[in-house]
Design an enzyme around this catalytic site. Structure first.
Site, short mmCIF file in Angstrom:
data_model
loop_
_atom_site.label_atom_id
_atom_site.label_comp_id
_atom_site.label_asym_id
_atom_site.label_seq_id
_atom_site.Cartn_x
_atom_site.Cartn_y
_atom_site.Cartn_z
CB SER A 117 40.03 37.72 38.47
OG SER A 117 40.36 37.04 39.66
CB SER A 160 38.07 32.84 38.54
OG SER A 160 38.18 33.86 37.58
CG ASP A 189 35.06 35.08 37.19
OD1 ASP A 189 36.14 35.48 36.73
OD2 ASP A 189 34.82 33.89 37.45
#
Length: 385
Positions: free
Chosen positions: A257, A295, A297
């Site tokens: 991340s 992830s 983000d």
């Protein structure tokens, strides 16, 4: 326990947990002559170049316990943030993450606490520390609700994350010791146990100052890097040249991340701050990030412009008097955000060092010498004499 006793206890706990020493002799890319974009940096080339912004970090390293984690706190200003909220916008590029405070920021367009970065399983400690900090102000004696903003990345590849080493005292210490000036990067704070592009990641920061013809505003970015992708440094496909592809872990479908925090002194409302947050993802892409399925983000942007602070429980029926950058004048701020985000990400890699994880495996740092040779071969740097 009163506030000062709590702070002292947190400081002692932080010292007891600190084992490894963070290397500070690694150079930043600019010190090798690498430049990103065309805009000038601020004095520190850090998010703290935005006047009023403070950063505090606590490291928790203990090889015997498998602890390699920490806290990074970003304060929009040094006053009572709950009483003097700041305009903010948040953008989720890929939502495989855990962050507190997002719904209220989305709804009301402001932030009322420090922004705290931790690891995935210590979000609760981050929130507890923020609440303790908010309650420490006498003016907040009547507070019954706190919208704490806590972001995270998963450092479980290096840190024994299930042990949940961080406490609210560590978070409180990071907040109360936050300062202006240089910001330590690499294996520090919330970046102590993170990875990026298969190498040791961490905390990185950068800034840009616009020329007066573009408003003269400052934009600063701080990142917590813990993601995968196709590493690029100044346009050179470093990741490929280092043998990372094809198809690394099937395009790193569950890799990491990134948290991106953007500060500016430009008077911008929450709508345009969300647009600024979106541009951080262009900087992420320039560095090679791919926002994989697994992830988280996130980008958080806020404005420190004093005239646009939002008072808590302002006078009824009295409109706020604010100033705003016009839409047509936002482009330079977008560009500054893109450049500073890209550089902050690369800074986090250059400033990192090797770390032995809780399982005994060593996560290697980016082989900077090899990267510099690649840049020289592409004409990005002068040849060795």
């Amino acid at each position: 326990m009163n506030f000062m006793k709590t702070l002292m206890a947190g400081a002692i706990a932080g010292l007891m947990m600190t084992g490894a020493t963070v290397a500070k002799d690694n150079l930043r890319p600019r010190e090798y002559g690498i430049e990103f974009g065309v805009l000038k940096t601020g004095e520190q080339n850090a998010i703290t170049d935005v006047k009023g912004v403070l950063v505090g970090q606590v490291n928790v390293h203990d090889d015997k316990k498998g602890a390699h984690t920490g806290v990074t706190a970003i304060l929009p200003h040094g006053g009572n943030i709950f009483k003097e909220k700041v305009p903010a916008g948040i953008f989720l590029g890929n939502g495989f993450g855990k962050m507190t405070g997002y719904p209220q920021v989305k709804e009301l367009g402001n932030i009322e606490t420090p922004i705290v970065l931790v690891n995935t399983l210590n979000v609760a400690a981050g929130l507890d520390g923020i609440i303790d900090y908010t309650f420490s102000f006498k003016d907040n004696d009547d507070v019954r609700s706190v919208n704490g903003v806590v972001g995270e990345t998963n450092d479980g590849g290096i840190n024994d994350i299930r042990a949940r080493f961080l406490t609210s005292k560590d978070v409180l210490k990071a907040i109360t010791t936050a300062k202006s000036g240089p910001v330590e990067e690499g294996v520090v704070g919330a970046g102590s146990g993170t990875k990026a592009f298969g190498f040791k990641g961490g905390i990185g920061t950068s800034s840009r100052v616009l020329p007066q013809s573009m408003g003269g505003y400052t934009v600063g970015v701080l990142v917590q890097t813990n993601f995968g992708g196709f590493l690029s440094v100044d346009g050179v496909a470093v990741g490929e040249k280092l043998g990372g592809y094809p198809w690394q872990k099937e395009l790193e479908c569950a890799d990491g991340s990134i948290m991106m925090i953007i500060a500016t002194d430009a008077p911008i409302d929450s709508r345009n701050l969300e647009r600024v947050a979106k541009r951080a993802f262009m900087g992420l892409a320039k560095a090679g990030g791919i926002a994989s399925n697994g992830s988280g983000d996130f980008a958080i942007a806020f404005s420190t412009a004093e005239q646009n602070r939002v008072p808590h429980n302002g006078k009824k029926l009295e409109p706020l008097k604010v100033t705003e950058v016009q839409n047509d004048d936002m482009t330079p701020i977008f560009m500054a955000t893109i450049e500073a985000t890209e550089e902050a990400i690369v800074n986090s890699l250059f400033k990192a060092h090797d770390v032995k994880g809780y399982d005994g495996k060593v996560t290697k740092s980016l082989p900077v010498d090899q990267v510099l040779d690649m840049l020289r071969a592409e004409g990005k740097l002068p040849a060795k004499k």
